[in-house]
Design an enzyme around this catalytic site. Sequence first.
Site, PDB file in Angstrom:
ATOM      1  N   ASP A  61      47.708  47.043  29.733  1.00  0.00           N
ATOM      2  CA  ASP A  61      48.787  47.319  29.308  1.00  0.00           C
ATOM      3  C   ASP A  61      48.197  48.071  27.852  1.00  0.00           C
ATOM      4  O   ASP A  61      48.872  48.556  26.733  1.00  0.00           O
ATOM      5  CB  ASP A  61      49.121  46.566  29.411  1.00  0.00           C
ATOM      6  CG  ASP A  61      48.945  44.740  28.612  1.00  0.00           C
ATOM      7  OD1 ASP A  61      47.500  45.379  28.363  1.00  0.00           O
ATOM      8  OD2 ASP A  61      49.338  44.370  28.259  1.00  0.00           O
ATOM      9  N   ASP A  98      46.827  45.618  34.700  1.00  0.00           N
ATOM     10  CA  ASP A  98      48.138  44.597  34.016  1.00  0.00           C
ATOM     11  C   ASP A  98      49.604  44.438  34.393  1.00  0.00           C
ATOM     12  O   ASP A  98      49.863  45.539  34.000  1.00  0.00           O
ATOM     13  CB  ASP A  98      47.694  44.671  33.017  1.00  0.00           C
ATOM     14  CG  ASP A  98      46.700  43.954  32.124  1.00  0.00           C
ATOM     15  OD1 ASP A  98      46.421  43.226  32.671  1.00  0.00           O
ATOM     16  OD2 ASP A  98      46.386  44.645  31.039  1.00  0.00           O
ATOM     17  N   LYS A 129      45.728  41.955  37.183  1.00  0.00           N
ATOM     18  CA  LYS A 129      45.531  40.828  35.811  1.00  0.00           C
ATOM     19  C   LYS A 129      46.571  40.318  35.377  1.00  0.00           C
ATOM     20  O   LYS A 129      47.739  41.043  35.008  1.00  0.00           O
ATOM     21  CB  LYS A 129      44.916  41.533  35.183  1.00  0.00           C
ATOM     22  CG  LYS A 129      44.703  40.614  33.788  1.00  0.00           C
ATOM     23  CD  LYS A 129      42.835  40.970  32.970  1.00  0.00           C
ATOM     24  CE  LYS A 129      42.997  42.568  32.472  1.00  0.00           C
ATOM     25  NZ  LYS A 129      44.106  41.945  30.949  1.00  0.00           N
ATOM     26  N   GLU A 153      38.278  37.412  26.383  1.00  0.00           N
ATOM     27  CA  GLU A 153      38.063  38.605  24.939  1.00  0.00           C
ATOM     28  C   GLU A 153      37.882  38.256  23.797  1.00  0.00           C
ATOM     29  O   GLU A 153      38.903  36.708  23.386  1.00  0.00           O
ATOM     30  CB  GLU A 153      40.003  39.016  25.012  1.00  0.00           C
ATOM     31  CG  GLU A 153      39.895  40.698  24.272  1.00  0.00           C
ATOM     32  CD  GLU A 153      40.904  41.379  24.458  1.00  0.00           C
ATOM     33  OE1 GLU A 153      41.862  41.410  25.383  1.00  0.00           O
ATOM     34  OE2 GLU A 153      40.874  41.789  23.438  1.00  0.00           O
TER      35      GLU A 153
HETATM   36  O1  KIV Z   1      44.840  45.906  28.454  1.00  0.00           O
HETATM   37  C1  KIV Z   1      43.300  45.604  28.377  1.00  0.00           C
HETATM   38  O2  KIV Z   1      43.194  47.040  28.159  1.00  0.00           O
HETATM   39  C2  KIV Z   1      42.307  45.307  28.116  1.00  0.00           C
HETATM   40  C3  KIV Z   1      41.256  44.778  28.705  1.00  0.00           C
HETATM   41  C4  KIV Z   1      41.080  45.395  26.810  1.00  0.00           C
HETATM   42  C5  KIV Z   1      40.882  43.681  28.754  1.00  0.00           C
HETATM   43  O3  KIV Z   1      43.320  44.078  28.916  1.00  0.00           O
END
Ligand code: KIV
Length: 271
Positions: free
Chosen positions: A51, A90, A120, A189
């Site tokens: 995201d 995401d 995710k 993270e």
């Molecule tokens: O949205 C994203 O790019 C992420 C990564 C930083 C793990 O969640």
Amino acid sequence: MSVNKEVKRITTHTLRQMKANKEKIAMLTAYDFSFARIFDAAGIDVLLVGDSASNVMAGHETTLPITLDQMIYHASSVVRGAKRALVVVDLPFGSYQGDSLEALKSAVRIMKETGAHAIKLEGGEEVLDSVKRIISAGIPVMGHLGLTPQSIYKFGTYTVRAKEKAEAEKLRKDALLLQNAGCFAIVLEKIPALLAGEVSESMEIPSIGIGAGNRCDGQVLVMHDMLGINTEFRPRFLRTYLELHTEITSAIRHYIGDVRSGDFPGESEQY
Ligand code: KIV
């Protein structure tokens, strides 16, 4: 004799085996077909349709504004470019926090409309019902703990998380809850490397770190950061492998000059 040129797809099981064999997992974000195809052919294991598209593709300050429809658009483009990599998408802010049925519906839309292989989502105990419900529908889930950018207004800053004992303990507990609920991997993270190492070693599923040190089972970076397309964002954890901003600026200036001088197109570039 015919040679089988089929590429073997990375699966959630491959990632678990990689952890067992102590092989590190390389993950990168991607948001479109062309970059996904290059990263895939280069051998990346996992493509994350993050995201972070909200920041790097749409120019928003946070990841909050991106919608499920927009994530689906990016994800379906990435899936068309990925022959080997596992594609993880995401769930955007607001598409799963409300209740577990809404979470399931959002995850089902992603799987059905994009052809991606997993989703995710951010958080631990507070999203556990959603995680369980999505997994019970047969959809693989990657967790995300530590700095979870969808909660930026709760944290107030993007600084390192879980430095204090209570937050570190909650993170350890959340990691095990997510593993026991059936998550196939967890992004860690921006947390101390020592904590990330201990959490990684306590789990059977792989951890994928970003700003979480080298004892994680894999690493992820945002493509715009590691390719140097962003010049403003240079945190300590980032390694920049290219300076594309400089390269692109110089190519564009060269082109403008050629157009203005009448040098382009030349004899061989016309019909
Ligand atoms: O949205 C994203 O790019 C992420 C990564 C930083 C793990 O969640």
